[in-house]
Scaffold this motif. Structure first.
Motif, mmCIF file in Angstrom:
data_model
loop_
_atom_site.group_PDB
_atom_site.id
_atom_site.type_symbol
_atom_site.label_atom_id
_atom_site.label_comp_id
_atom_site.label_asym_id
_atom_site.label_seq_id
_atom_site.Cartn_x
_atom_site.Cartn_y
_atom_site.Cartn_z
ATOM 1 N N PRO A 107 0.822 -1.215 0.000
ATOM 2 C CA PRO A 107 0.000 0.000 0.000
ATOM 3 C C PRO A 107 0.857 1.265 0.000
ATOM 4 O O PRO A 107 1.919 1.309 0.624
ATOM 5 C CB PRO A 107 -0.822 -0.109 1.283
ATOM 6 N N GLU A 108 0.384 2.285 -0.717
ATOM 7 C CA GLU A 108 1.037 3.587 -0.745
ATOM 8 C C GLU A 108 0.097 4.604 -0.113
ATOM 9 O O GLU A 108 -1.018 4.268 0.292
ATOM 10 C CB GLU A 108 1.376 3.955 -2.191
ATOM 11 N N VAL A 109 0.553 5.846 -0.041
ATOM 12 C CA VAL A 109 -0.247 6.844 0.661
ATOM 13 C C VAL A 109 -1.618 7.021 0.008
ATOM 14 O O VAL A 109 -2.627 7.199 0.696
ATOM 15 C CB VAL A 109 0.509 8.191 0.741
ATOM 16 N N GLY A 110 -1.672 6.930 -1.331
ATOM 17 C CA GLY A 110 -2.963 7.045 -2.010
ATOM 18 C C GLY A 110 -3.905 5.918 -1.629
ATOM 19 O O GLY A 110 -5.125 6.099 -1.572
ATOM 20 N N THR A 111 -3.327 4.739 -1.368
ATOM 21 C CA THR A 111 -4.139 3.599 -0.912
ATOM 22 C C THR A 111 -4.747 3.915 0.450
ATOM 23 O O THR A 111 -5.921 3.628 0.704
ATOM 24 C CB THR A 111 -3.280 2.327 -0.805
ATOM 25 N N GLU A 112 -3.939 4.491 1.317
ATOM 26 C CA GLU A 112 -4.413 4.826 2.660
ATOM 27 C C GLU A 112 -5.526 5.878 2.609
ATOM 28 O O GLU A 112 -6.523 5.778 3.335
ATOM 29 C CB GLU A 112 -3.245 5.339 3.508
ATOM 30 N N ILE A 113 -5.346 6.883 1.750
ATOM 31 C CA ILE A 113 -6.361 7.937 1.634
ATOM 32 C C ILE A 113 -7.666 7.359 1.094
ATOM 33 O O ILE A 113 -8.757 7.648 1.596
ATOM 34 C CB ILE A 113 -5.840 9.075 0.741
ATOM 35 N N ALA A 114 -7.538 6.518 0.052
ATOM 36 C CA ALA A 114 -8.739 5.891 -0.517
ATOM 37 C C ALA A 114 -9.437 5.028 0.533
ATOM 38 O O ALA A 114 -10.672 5.032 0.644
ATOM 39 C CB ALA A 114 -8.355 5.037 -1.727
ATOM 40 N N TRP A 115 -8.661 4.305 1.318
ATOM 41 C CA TRP A 115 -9.225 3.428 2.350
ATOM 42 C C TRP A 115 -9.978 4.230 3.402
ATOM 43 O O TRP A 115 -11.042 3.821 3.866
ATOM 44 C CB TRP A 115 -8.110 2.608 2.998
ATOM 45 N N LYS A 116 -9.421 5.378 3.764
ATOM 46 C CA LYS A 116 -10.103 6.236 4.735
ATOM 47 C C LYS A 116 -11.481 6.638 4.211
ATOM 48 O O LYS A 116 -12.478 6.607 4.945
ATOM 49 C CB LYS A 116 -9.266 7.479 5.025
ATOM 50 N N HIS A 117 -11.553 7.005 2.931
ATOM 51 C CA HIS A 117 -12.833 7.418 2.357
ATOM 52 C C HIS A 117 -13.798 6.232 2.261
ATOM 53 O O HIS A 117 -15.010 6.395 2.448
ATOM 54 C CB HIS A 117 -12.616 8.045 0.988
ATOM 55 N N LEU A 118 -13.274 5.041 1.989
ATOM 56 C CA LEU A 118 -14.134 3.849 1.962
ATOM 57 C C LEU A 118 -14.673 3.564 3.363
ATOM 58 O O LEU A 118 -15.844 3.193 3.528
ATOM 59 C CB LEU A 118 -13.357 2.632 1.451
ATOM 60 N N ASN A 119 -13.826 3.735 4.363
ATOM 61 C CA ASN A 119 -14.271 3.565 5.752
ATOM 62 C C ASN A 119 -15.377 4.556 6.093
ATOM 63 O O ASN A 119 -16.399 4.197 6.684
ATOM 64 C CB ASN A 119 -13.090 3.777 6.710
ATOM 65 N N ASP A 120 -15.151 5.819 5.733
ATOM 66 C CA ASP A 120 -16.145 6.855 6.027
ATOM 67 C C ASP A 120 -17.475 6.541 5.355
ATOM 68 O O ASP A 120 -18.543 6.836 5.899
ATOM 69 C CB ASP A 120 -15.636 8.220 5.557
ATOM 70 N N ALA A 121 -17.400 5.956 4.149
ATOM 71 C CA ALA A 121 -18.622 5.630 3.400
ATOM 72 C C ALA A 121 -19.211 4.286 3.815
ATOM 73 O O ALA A 121 -20.329 3.952 3.418
ATOM 74 C CB ALA A 121 -18.328 5.627 1.897
ATOM 75 N N GLY A 122 -18.457 3.505 4.599
ATOM 76 C CA GLY A 122 -18.935 2.197 5.050
ATOM 77 C C GLY A 122 -19.092 1.190 3.921
ATOM 78 O O GLY A 122 -20.007 0.355 3.948
ATOM 79 N N LEU A 123 -18.185 1.231 2.943
ATOM 80 C CA LEU A 123 -18.326 0.384 1.760
ATOM 81 C C LEU A 123 -17.500 -0.893 1.859
ATOM 82 O O LEU A 123 -16.347 -0.862 2.306
ATOM 83 C CB LEU A 123 -17.895 1.153 0.511
ATOM 84 N N PRO A 124 -18.055 -2.034 1.420
ATOM 85 C CA PRO A 124 -17.275 -3.265 1.294
ATOM 86 C C PRO A 124 -16.169 -3.069 0.258
ATOM 87 O O PRO A 124 -16.296 -2.247 -0.657
ATOM 88 C CB PRO A 124 -18.291 -4.297 0.803
ATOM 89 N N ALA A 125 -15.086 -3.835 0.394
ATOM 90 C CA ALA A 125 -13.978 -3.687 -0.551
ATOM 91 C C ALA A 125 -13.226 -4.994 -0.709
ATOM 92 O O ALA A 125 -13.214 -5.841 0.183
ATOM 93 C CB ALA A 125 -13.030 -2.584 -0.076
ATOM 94 N N MET A 126 -12.598 -5.136 -1.875
ATOM 95 C CA MET A 126 -11.655 -6.219 -2.115
ATOM 96 C C MET A 126 -10.392 -5.596 -2.693
ATOM 97 O O MET A 126 -10.417 -4.502 -3.249
ATOM 98 C CB MET A 126 -12.237 -7.257 -3.072
ATOM 99 N N PHE A 127 -9.272 -6.284 -2.522
ATOM 100 C CA PHE A 127 -7.997 -5.795 -3.028
ATOM 101 C C PHE A 127 -7.584 -6.592 -4.268
ATOM 102 O O PHE A 127 -7.825 -7.801 -4.350
ATOM 103 C CB PHE A 127 -6.902 -5.931 -1.968
ATOM 104 N N PHE A 128 -6.954 -5.894 -5.210
ATOM 105 C CA PHE A 128 -6.365 -6.549 -6.374
ATOM 106 C C PHE A 128 -4.910 -6.123 -6.447
ATOM 107 O O PHE A 128 -4.598 -4.968 -6.729
ATOM 108 C CB PHE A 128 -7.101 -6.151 -7.657
ATOM 109 N N VAL A 129 -3.988 -7.051 -6.134
ATOM 110 C CA VAL A 129 -2.556 -6.770 -6.225
ATOM 111 C C VAL A 129 -2.162 -6.908 -7.690
ATOM 112 O O VAL A 129 -2.101 -8.018 -8.229
ATOM 113 C CB VAL A 129 -1.734 -7.717 -5.330
#
Length: 670
Positions: free
Chosen positions: A110-132
């Protein structure tokens, strides 16, 4: 494209750090679904979702792009969002209309953009999956990526695949739930046995995955501890349930550029991501989450149907603006391509052109059943540059162009500084502001430039002075005569105060208001650099008049002469605006941030914790803060944020004040 029912729709945002490969993943999904017959390439500027000229030139996503893909009898609305920090608004708006997200990650973790995106997903309460992604790259390590994801985002991050090979040898993946390998050979994928060298890792990770899934359901957990076999159907059903509740985040792997692992991600979206809430039986309502300003087509409004269905050529009600609207031809967008449809069912995403009053964040609904959805909220833009026309007389054109672009991008704002006369363009960073200027030119033919804003300085005095102002003019007929003695002194907490201590009618009562008016007019432009004068008390002490030649104008002129003398004799100084700044940063960047504030003549007021961040409070001169958004991003690797507000005016250091005075004189001479 046919109308899909709610249960057969998946709305999924692709989020990531810039450059992780979201746009390439969209291309591979389109190619795999046979929507296109050849994959485009970001470097060649021919991808479906990055079609804007600025995106092609810069090689990054700037706007969210909607790309519907038909897969396994399901319509997947993929929303390719920008990963670059300046365009966070284009990520936040789509998160309001999706039910899940795919977080694309580079194989280094993960990079800083990943962390920022994750924060917004948390705030929105959205399910997520990762693709490496990019498993074919040099030094690619799936296990390192997973370890980094779990370290940053927690133990709920669980691999459901393992790569077969890596770097140049990457050739497929093992599905841990099925216990089978899928190997690519000449563009074709074949199910096969698990490679022998991987047997140990597969057994270990599969056991961990099954336990993680079993923990989501009491019945499965009991079976697991009793060493009973858990069926594939039970595992998949529980995994879907766990994703919806955000109790598990599966990790997939592949290489989007070579279209490896992409089909598995699409299968997983269909199987595990939640469908939209089914309000098909309700009255029509829709939420407008994006506007596109097209100079040829006009304004296009993109919306999600929240209930009922949307039909072409139908009347609707804009409940936000309380105004009727007419839906023309409804379409779905695939990048920039419009695909006409007769109707959109509940949960689907589409668009319509030329709505009269509708803008981003508005609600459309049935007039007989009015509903209003919450508007979008964006972070406050805090980087300002002055925007100026390249050709004289284009100010109105710029204003109209920015108004149209603001419908498309509501995250920037334009404010006129009445003091300096400049229009200030506020955005999230250099690139954001540059793109706005480029779009003004490409869409509306308006050339303009960005410059550093002028600072609204002030002038005042530090000492006292008692001065005389006399205006005497004889012109043959009636002359002009006004004579005053005025004392000037500093004043705290008020811009100006006028008093009079006239005895014996030295200055007649009818002329005293003219003295005050003359002083107030002079205060608009000080003697040092022409800036407004503040914090002054003026006391009219004495004077004289002529019974014939005195007039209000004469006393106004006399007051102005006294003002200039008084300013010169009472130690004039230049004041600069001071801002109260609060910077939120991870603790490891505190030293760099405080050191940088000191270089900006900042005064540290204190620090306090805020969750995992530290908040530094300081006062800093406005002149030192114009590029702070960009500089703070560089200092903190984009992990810092800040807010600022005007606090007060304060005396400027003499050597810096002298530079401003000299610059002003040179500008006047030029």
């Amino acid at each position: 494209m046919k109308a899909y029912q709610c249960s057969a729709i998946r709305n999924v945002a692709l989020v990531a750090h810039s450059g992780a490969g979201k746009t390439t993943l969209v291309e591979a999904a389109l190619y795999s679904s046979k929507a296109i017959d050849r994959m485009g390439n970001v470097e060649d500027g021919n991808t479906v979702s990055d079609w804007d000229p600025e995106e092609i030139v810069r090689g990054i996503s700037i706007s969210a792009s909607i790309v519907p893909v038909e897969w396994n009898s399901t319509k997947i609305n993929l929303v390719d969002t920008p990963g670059y920090f300046d365009f966070v608004g284009e990520m936040l708006a789509p998160l309001r209309v999706v039910e899940g997200a795919v977080v694309v990650v580079s194989p280094s973790g993960p990079e800083v953009g990943t962390e920022i995106a994750w924060k917004h997903l948390n705030d929105a309460g959205l399910p997520a999956m990762f693709f490496v992604n990019k498993m074919d790259k040099e030094n690619a390590s799936f296990f390192k990526a997973v370890e980094g994801l779990r370290e940053v985002f927690g133990k709920k991050v669980v691999p459901v695949q393992l790569p077969v090979g890596q770097e140049d040898d990457f050739r497929g993946y093992v599905d841990l739930l099925e216990g089978a390998a899928y190997i690519y050979d000449k563009g074709q994928i074949k199910r096969s046995n698990i490679p022998e060298p991987m047997a140990g890792d597969v057994a270990r990770f599969r056991e961990e995955l099954i336990e993680d899934i079993a923990e989501l359901d009491e019945n499965l957990l009991e079976k697991f501890f009793n060493n009973e076999e858990l069926s594939l159907g039970e595992l998949k059903k529980t995994l879907k349930k766990g994703m919806a509740s955000r109790d598990i985040f599966p990790v997939f792997c592949g290489c989007a550029l070579k279209n490896m692992g992409v089909c598995a991600v699409m299968d997983a979206i269909v199987e595990y991501m939640p469908a939209p809430v089914d309000n098909s039986d309700g009255a029509f309502s829709a939420f407008v989450f994006k506007t596109i300003a097209d100079p040829y087509v006009g304004k296009m409004s993109l919306f999600k149907v929240m209930s009922g269905f949307a039909a072409s050529d139908s009347g609707v009600f804009n409940s936000t603006k309380e105004s009727g609207e007419k839906l023309g031809q409804i379409f779905v967008l695939r990048g920039k391509k419009q695909i006409p449809v007769d109707k959109l069912c509940c949960g689907d995403i589409g668009g319509v052109a030329k709505l009269a009053v509708t803008s981003t964040g508005d609600t459309l609904c049935d007039e007989k059943k009015v509903v209003v959805y919450d508007r979008l909220q964006y972070p406050e833009p805090n980087m300002a540059m002055a925007i100026e026309p390249q050709s004289e007389g284009d100010e109105e054109k710029i204003s109209n162009g920015l108004l149209k672009l603001n419908e498309e991008d509501p995250t920037f704002k334009v404010i006129k500084n009445n003091e300096t006369g400049q229009f200030l363009l506020y955005g999230y960073g250099d690139v954001h502001l540059e793109v706005i200027v480029k779009r003004l030119l490409s869409k509306f033919g308006i050339g303009c430039q960005l410059t550093v804003p002028k600072v609204a300085y002030r002038e005042t005095i530090k000492g006292k002075a008692k001065v005389e102002g006399k205006y005497k003019k004889q012109t043959g007929g009636h002359g002009q005569y006004g004579h005053v003695w005025i004392e000037f002194e500093p004043l705290r907490d008020k811009e100006f105060e006028f008093q009079e201590k006239i005895f014996g009618g030295a200055v007649p009562r009818q002329y005293i208001p003219a003295v005050e008016k003359g002083l107030r007019e002079c205060m608009k432009e000080g003697i040092l650099a022409g800036y407004p004068v503040v914090n002054i008390k003026a006391t009219l002490l004495d004077g004289s008049y002529h019974p014939v030649d005195s007039s209000e104008m004469a006393f106004k002129v006399a007051a102005s002469l006294a003002f200039k003398k008084g300013m010169q004799q009472a130690s004039p100084v230049l004041l600069e605006p001071i801002l109260h700044v609060e910077i939120s940063v991870p603790e490891e960047y505190m030293g760099e941030v405080i050191g940088d504030l000191n270089k900006r003549r900042g005064r540290i007021l204190g620090m306090q914790p805020d969750g995992h961040l530290q908040v530094v409070m300081a006062e800093v001169p406005e002149a030192e803060m114009f590029r702070y958004a960009t500089d703070l991003r560089s200092l903190t690797h984009a992990r810092g944020s800040f807010t600022m507000r005007f606090e007060r005016y304060e005396e400027m250091p003499p050597q810096l004040a002298q530079k401003i005075i000299e610059q002003t004189k040179l500008a006047k001479e030029a």
